[in-house]
Design a protein around this motif. Sequence first.
Motif, short mmCIF file in Angstrom:
data_model
loop_
_atom_site.label_atom_id
_atom_site.label_comp_id
_atom_site.label_asym_id
_atom_site.label_seq_id
_atom_site.Cartn_x
_atom_site.Cartn_y
_atom_site.Cartn_z
N ASP A 1 0.83 -1.20 0.00
CA ASP A 1 0.00 0.00 0.00
C ASP A 1 0.87 1.26 0.00
OD1 ASP A 1 -2.17 -1.69 0.14
OD2 ASP A 1 -2.46 -1.43 2.31
N ALA A 2 1.93 1.24 0.82
CA ALA A 2 2.79 2.42 0.91
C ALA A 2 3.48 2.70 -0.42
CB ALA A 2 3.83 2.23 2.02
N GLU A 3 3.89 1.66 -1.13
CA GLU A 3 4.56 1.87 -2.41
C GLU A 3 3.59 2.45 -3.45
OE1 GLU A 3 8.07 -1.43 -2.72
OE2 GLU A 3 6.01 -2.19 -2.65
N LEU A 4 2.34 2.00 -3.44
CA LEU A 4 1.36 2.55 -4.38
C LEU A 4 1.09 4.01 -4.07
CD1 LEU A 4 -1.12 -0.45 -4.54
CD2 LEU A 4 0.38 0.33 -6.37
N VAL A 5 0.94 4.34 -2.79
CA VAL A 5 0.74 5.74 -2.41
C VAL A 5 1.97 6.56 -2.79
CG1 VAL A 5 0.42 7.32 -0.46
CG2 VAL A 5 -0.91 5.21 -0.59
N GLY B 1 9.51 12.60 -1.98
CA GLY B 1 9.46 12.72 -0.53
C GLY B 1 9.98 14.07 -0.06
N LEU B 2 10.55 14.07 1.14
CA LEU B 2 11.07 15.28 1.75
C LEU B 2 12.56 15.11 2.03
CD1 LEU B 2 8.31 15.70 4.49
CD2 LEU B 2 8.38 16.83 2.26
N ALA B 3 13.20 16.19 2.38
CA ALA B 3 14.59 16.09 2.81
C ALA B 3 14.64 15.23 4.07
CB ALA B 3 15.15 17.48 3.10
N GLY B 4 15.39 14.14 4.01
CA GLY B 4 15.50 13.25 5.16
C GLY B 4 14.39 12.23 5.28
N GLU B 5 13.43 12.23 4.36
CA GLU B 5 12.34 11.25 4.39
C GLU B 5 11.98 10.89 2.96
OE1 GLU B 5 8.24 10.59 6.88
OE2 GLU B 5 8.46 12.53 5.87
N ASN B 6 12.34 9.67 2.54
CA ASN B 6 12.05 9.30 1.16
C ASN B 6 10.55 9.13 0.96
OD1 ASN B 6 11.21 6.49 1.58
ND2 ASN B 6 13.37 6.05 2.00
N VAL B 7 10.14 9.00 -0.29
CA VAL B 7 8.72 9.04 -0.60
C VAL B 7 7.97 7.84 -0.04
CG1 VAL B 7 9.00 7.91 -2.86
CG2 VAL B 7 7.06 9.46 -2.47
N VAL B 8 8.61 6.67 0.05
CA VAL B 8 7.93 5.51 0.63
C VAL B 8 7.71 5.71 2.12
CG1 VAL B 8 8.07 3.02 1.06
CG2 VAL B 8 8.75 3.94 -1.16
N ASP B 9 8.71 6.26 2.81
CA ASP B 9 8.55 6.54 4.24
C ASP B 9 7.46 7.59 4.46
OD1 ASP B 9 10.45 4.71 4.99
OD2 ASP B 9 12.09 6.17 5.09
N LEU B 10 7.41 8.60 3.59
CA LEU B 10 6.35 9.60 3.68
C LEU B 10 4.99 8.94 3.49
CD1 LEU B 10 5.16 12.46 3.71
CD2 LEU B 10 5.76 12.65 1.28
N ALA B 11 4.87 8.09 2.48
CA ALA B 11 3.60 7.40 2.23
C ALA B 11 3.21 6.52 3.41
CB ALA B 11 3.72 6.57 0.96
#
Length: 224
Positions: A24-28, A35-45
């Motif tokens: 689910d996180a990868e699809l989101v 993502g953000l500085a220090g937080e990749n897009v999967v972690d953000l999702a």
Amino acid sequence: MREFAEDERPRERLLRHGPEVLSDAELVAIVLGSGLAGENVVDLARRVLDQSGGLAGLVRADARSLRRFRGLGSAKAAQLAAAVELGRRVQRLAPDDRPHLGSPEAVYGYVAGRFIGRTKEELLVLALDARGRLLGAPATIAGTVLTVSVRPAEVFREAVVLEATGVILVHNHPSGDPTPSPDDIRVTKELAAAGRLLGIDLVDHVIVGLNRYVSMRRDGIALR
């Protein structure tokens, strides 16, 4: 998605293997894009999903409420809200637009082409409404081997979100022989019991072989 090796990026994995294998996180993450500085897009999702209460909470959110999450500005919130709305519209399709899977023959006709050329077992979960019509898209548990227990949480997760009254399981036997194995029978009984606890009926388990299939419900195997 520069933080990932190319073959680990959700977008590339989707293009190579299909959306069914993504979490689910990868699809989101694909919808969000970055993502953000220090937080990749999967972690953000993953954080957005966790703080929303999972997919069930996310589908109840609108663009304005999504903007409260750190890292979701107007653009990302709008992208995510649009994706959620598309999912809602699919679920609201008129009943005549959704397959009616009221018989093993209908189930086989709906899924048979999907397994052509597959060399590994794959389990599909078809969530149904009270009239036996398909809700949403089939959920796929890829690479499933029924010689080990399948987690009920994986099988029934989408059905719970879709408020389904029943599910049909379909999996293939790459050998071409659809005869249920002892493990097929055992796992089917376990999942039927788990479904009863959730108030979701395991309507059938159809096993697809080479140009033929077995309906465990129709044949009185594990499901009666």
